[in-house]
Design a protein around this motif. Sequence first.
Motif, PDB file in Angstrom:
ATOM      1  N   GLY A   1      39.661 130.778 -35.959  1.00  0.00           N
ATOM      2  CA  GLY A   1      41.109 130.720 -36.184  1.00  0.00           C
ATOM      3  C   GLY A   1      41.760 129.635 -35.346  1.00  0.00           C
ATOM      4  N   LEU A   2      41.343 129.529 -34.078  1.00  0.00           N
ATOM      5  CA  LEU A   2      41.902 128.492 -33.198  1.00  0.00           C
ATOM      6  C   LEU A   2      41.580 127.106 -33.737  1.00  0.00           C
ATOM      7  N   THR A   3      40.329 126.917 -34.172  1.00  0.00           N
ATOM      8  CA  THR A   3      39.927 125.605 -34.692  1.00  0.00           C
ATOM      9  C   THR A   3      40.726 125.242 -35.944  1.00  0.00           C
ATOM     10  N   LEU A   4      40.831 126.217 -36.873  1.00  0.00           N
ATOM     11  CA  LEU A   4      41.583 125.950 -38.097  1.00  0.00           C
ATOM     12  C   LEU A   4      43.061 125.732 -37.792  1.00  0.00           C
ATOM     13  N   ALA A   5      43.565 126.446 -36.802  1.00  0.00           N
ATOM     14  CA  ALA A   5      44.975 126.279 -36.424  1.00  0.00           C
ATOM     15  C   ALA A   5      45.226 124.832 -36.009  1.00  0.00           C
ATOM     16  N   LEU A   6      44.321 124.280 -35.175  1.00  0.00           N
ATOM     17  CA  LEU A   6      44.464 122.882 -34.763  1.00  0.00           C
ATOM     18  C   LEU A   6      44.436 121.973 -35.979  1.00  0.00           C
ATOM     19  N   MET A   7      43.563 122.342 -36.947  1.00  0.00           N
ATOM     20  CA  MET A   7      43.389 121.481 -38.112  1.00  0.00           C
ATOM     21  C   MET A   7      44.629 121.455 -39.005  1.00  0.00           C
TER      22      MET A   7
ATOM     23  N   SER B   1      34.655 139.301 -33.647  1.00  0.00           N
ATOM     24  CA  SER B   1      33.513 139.402 -34.555  1.00  0.00           C
ATOM     25  C   SER B   1      33.285 138.068 -35.235  1.00  0.00           C
ATOM     26  N   PRO B   2      31.986 137.708 -35.426  1.00  0.00           N
ATOM     27  CA  PRO B   2      31.715 136.564 -36.278  1.00  0.00           C
ATOM     28  C   PRO B   2      31.968 136.969 -37.732  1.00  0.00           C
ATOM     29  N   THR B   3      32.194 136.000 -38.593  1.00  0.00           N
ATOM     30  CA  THR B   3      32.462 136.350 -39.979  1.00  0.00           C
ATOM     31  C   THR B   3      32.000 135.232 -40.890  1.00  0.00           C
ATOM     32  N   ARG B   4      31.986 135.510 -42.189  1.00  0.00           N
ATOM     33  CA  ARG B   4      31.659 134.472 -43.160  1.00  0.00           C
ATOM     34  C   ARG B   4      32.770 134.466 -44.206  1.00  0.00           C
ATOM     35  N   THR B   5      33.303 133.288 -44.495  1.00  0.00           N
ATOM     36  CA  THR B   5      34.356 133.218 -45.513  1.00  0.00           C
ATOM     37  C   THR B   5      33.734 132.968 -46.880  1.00  0.00           C
TER      38      THR B   5
ATOM     39  N   ILE C   1      31.819 127.062 -40.329  1.00  0.00           N
ATOM     40  CA  ILE C   1      30.428 127.404 -40.024  1.00  0.00           C
ATOM     41  C   ILE C   1      30.162 127.241 -38.527  1.00  0.00           C
ATOM     42  N   PHE C   2      30.719 126.173 -37.947  1.00  0.00           N
ATOM     43  CA  PHE C   2      30.491 125.890 -36.532  1.00  0.00           C
ATOM     44  C   PHE C   2      31.182 126.876 -35.601  1.00  0.00           C
ATOM     45  N   THR C   3      32.270 127.486 -36.056  1.00  0.00           N
ATOM     46  CA  THR C   3      33.102 128.227 -35.102  1.00  0.00           C
ATOM     47  C   THR C   3      33.216 129.719 -35.403  1.00  0.00           C
ATOM     48  N   ALA C   4      33.188 130.087 -36.696  1.00  0.00           N
ATOM     49  CA  ALA C   4      33.298 131.510 -37.019  1.00  0.00           C
ATOM     50  C   ALA C   4      31.944 132.089 -37.392  1.00  0.00           C
ATOM     51  N   GLY C   5      30.953 131.227 -37.579  1.00  0.00           N
ATOM     52  CA  GLY C   5      29.615 131.690 -37.882  1.00  0.00           C
ATOM     53  C   GLY C   5      29.425 131.985 -39.356  1.00  0.00           C
ATOM     54  N   THR C   6      28.307 132.656 -39.649  1.00  0.00           N
ATOM     55  CA  THR C   6      27.986 132.942 -41.041  1.00  0.00           C
ATOM     56  C   THR C   6      27.575 134.396 -41.215  1.00  0.00           C
ATOM     57  N   ALA C   7      27.943 135.252 -40.271  1.00  0.00           N
ATOM     58  CA  ALA C   7      27.510 136.656 -40.300  1.00  0.00           C
ATOM     59  C   ALA C   7      28.026 137.339 -41.556  1.00  0.00           C
TER      60      ALA C   7
ATOM     61  N   PHE D   1      35.678 126.097 -27.823  1.00  0.00           N
ATOM     62  CA  PHE D   1      36.004 127.521 -27.939  1.00  0.00           C
ATOM     63  C   PHE D   1      34.739 128.392 -27.887  1.00  0.00           C
ATOM     64  N   VAL D   2      33.739 128.034 -28.696  1.00  0.00           N
ATOM     65  CA  VAL D   2      32.562 128.897 -28.832  1.00  0.00           C
ATOM     66  C   VAL D   2      31.722 128.892 -27.561  1.00  0.00           C
ATOM     67  N   THR D   3      31.426 127.689 -27.041  1.00  0.00           N
ATOM     68  CA  THR D   3      30.515 127.595 -25.909  1.00  0.00           C
ATOM     69  C   THR D   3      31.266 127.663 -24.583  1.00  0.00           C
ATOM     70  N   ARG D   4      32.165 126.713 -24.382  1.00  0.00           N
ATOM     71  CA  ARG D   4      32.829 126.569 -23.091  1.00  0.00           C
ATOM     72  C   ARG D   4      33.665 127.801 -22.738  1.00  0.00           C
ATOM     73  N   LEU D   5      34.441 128.297 -23.699  1.00  0.00           N
ATOM     74  CA  LEU D   5      35.290 129.462 -23.409  1.00  0.00           C
ATOM     75  C   LEU D   5      34.588 130.775 -23.756  1.00  0.00           C
ATOM     76  N   HIS D   6      33.319 130.706 -24.099  1.00  0.00           N
ATOM     77  CA  HIS D   6      32.496 131.895 -24.348  1.00  0.00           C
ATOM     78  C   HIS D   6      33.078 132.815 -25.412  1.00  0.00           C
ATOM     79  N   MET D   7      33.695 132.268 -26.426  1.00  0.00           N
ATOM     80  CA  MET D   7      34.214 133.135 -27.486  1.00  0.00           C
ATOM     81  C   MET D   7      33.110 133.480 -28.480  1.00  0.00           C
ATOM     82  N   SER D   8      32.002 132.771 -28.409  1.00  0.00           N
ATOM     83  CA  SER D   8      30.915 132.842 -29.395  1.00  0.00           C
ATOM     84  C   SER D   8      31.469 132.661 -30.806  1.00  0.00           C
ATOM     85  N   TRP D   9      30.605 132.765 -31.812  1.00  0.00           N
ATOM     86  CA  TRP D   9      31.119 132.623 -33.166  1.00  0.00           C
ATOM     87  C   TRP D   9      32.031 133.794 -33.477  1.00  0.00           C
ATOM     88  N   SER D  10      33.287 133.551 -33.752  1.00  0.00           N
ATOM     89  CA  SER D  10      34.217 134.664 -33.911  1.00  0.00           C
ATOM     90  C   SER D  10      35.433 134.243 -34.735  1.00  0.00           C
TER      91      SER D  10
END
Lengths: 278, 251
Positions: A137-143, A224-228, A209-215, A123-132
């Motif tokens: 959400g997509l990663t957690l949805a799969l999980m 937007s990147p975010t931090r939970t 951390i890997f997918t939504a970032g730590t902003a 998601f982040v690299t290949r689909l160019h979504m960057s940390w967001s």
Amino acid sequence: MKRQHSQLVAFAGLWFAASLTIVILAIIIMYILAQGLPYVNLEFLTGRPLEQGREGGIFPTILGTLALGAVSLVLAVPLGVGAAVFLTEYTRPSPLTTIMRFGTDSLAGVPSIIFGLFGFIFFVTRLHMSWSLLAGGLTLALMVLPTIIRTTEEAIRAVPVAYREVSYGLGASRWQMVRTVVLPNALPGIITGIILSFGRAVGETAAVIFTAGTALNIPTSILSPTRTMAVHFYILAVEGISLQKAYATGAVLIISILAINVLANALITRSVSRAVRR
Amino acid sequence: MTPKIEIDQFSYRYGDEIALNTISLQVQPNTILAIFGPARGGKTTLLRSMNRLTEIGEPGTHSGRILLDGQDIFAPGTDIATLRRRVGMVFALPVALPMTIFDNVAYGPRMRGVRSRSQLQDLVQSALQSAALWDEVQDRLDTPAQALSGGQQQRISIARVLALEPEVILLDEPTAALDPISTAKIEEALMELKQQYTIVIAPHNVQQAGRIADDAAFFLMGECIEAGPASQIFTMPRDRRTEDYITGRFG
């Protein structure tokens, strides 16, 4: 050993096991709350973090947690419930459904860090979504998908066969039957699965951390990147920024998960009693 | 008179087990046919075949034909939902869906696409009246149907089928779970209903068959041993096994 004795030993053992789980849970929660609550105040809840979180509040991470949880559920719930309805109502047991169920179960057993890695690469690299929010959400949805599918399947299976026969017998199509009989009666169980999933999503760190970032900014869009809160807690503690703020964040996280559970439970109880009354 | 339903050389099997073996029967319009006999005789399978409810769950395979007004209900292109509206089914155990009395009875028409409130109200009222339940529930139609007694719930089941405006009503031991007073109410309702509908019932016992049936068919181990007018079957059965069952020597 006499029968009464073995009975006594069994009772004591089971009692011990049951009470130990409660005690451990209570100790963990009380410890975190005791360490964290003294530093929780209105400013902490509504303020922005300063100096990487050493000072200030955690408002952006509260928003980030809710937003990420919401995005992942919006994606996972329709998909998961749909898959469960398909598996239970639209298919007969066959090699294909066996493979699908095996796949679901395997997905449940994958460590979250692997989901994080996959989310980062895909998601982040290949689909160019960057940390967001979207990538996270997509990663957690799969999980959480397996949890939702499994709990929904169980809930659907618990709907009496007689209801289905009545519905079909009155000329309902399969979808009409699912919509009017299966889903309303399975709803409480489905909601349980959604709560479990929400708890897992907001408590997750590695994959986030890997997918939504730590902003530390307040997220303004789905990209937007975010931090939970969980990630914030982790970073504060691991990087030695502020243990006090870390515990305070943990306390808020625990209380919010508790609040969501209580709220959703009340919701379920109400919807069940309404379903029975109707 | 042309039969409403004609069962023609109909067989049904679950895997290797033969549930129905080459059954041929006719049901005349506006009559009550009672299919009776000991358990595992194929009564339920035959009833469920007549509106293709056998196709839910773990279906078996059939051969032969069942004609409704001369049309084979298994013909390709048959709309199953329409068939099930024309041939309604009442099950052995009273099952009220977990919704209000009104919603239970309005269920079938709603599935057919009836949306108008006044039309639904008319259908619900006349269905409940025909099922001899209107007087007992008319002032609490918006209360949960599952709070009703078993006998009332079974009449809800009948009303639910009547609201479909069917042509044939199938009843599978509709009074098996009911007390004698509720049973009498349902039997009375059935005697009224045959003026308008064709009824096939697997009765709860021989006495019930004798009380309400115009025609009767005795089923044993998937075979139709004998069929004919009820007056003849219950007084002068031709087959020894029928006589033994009716007189209580087995069953």
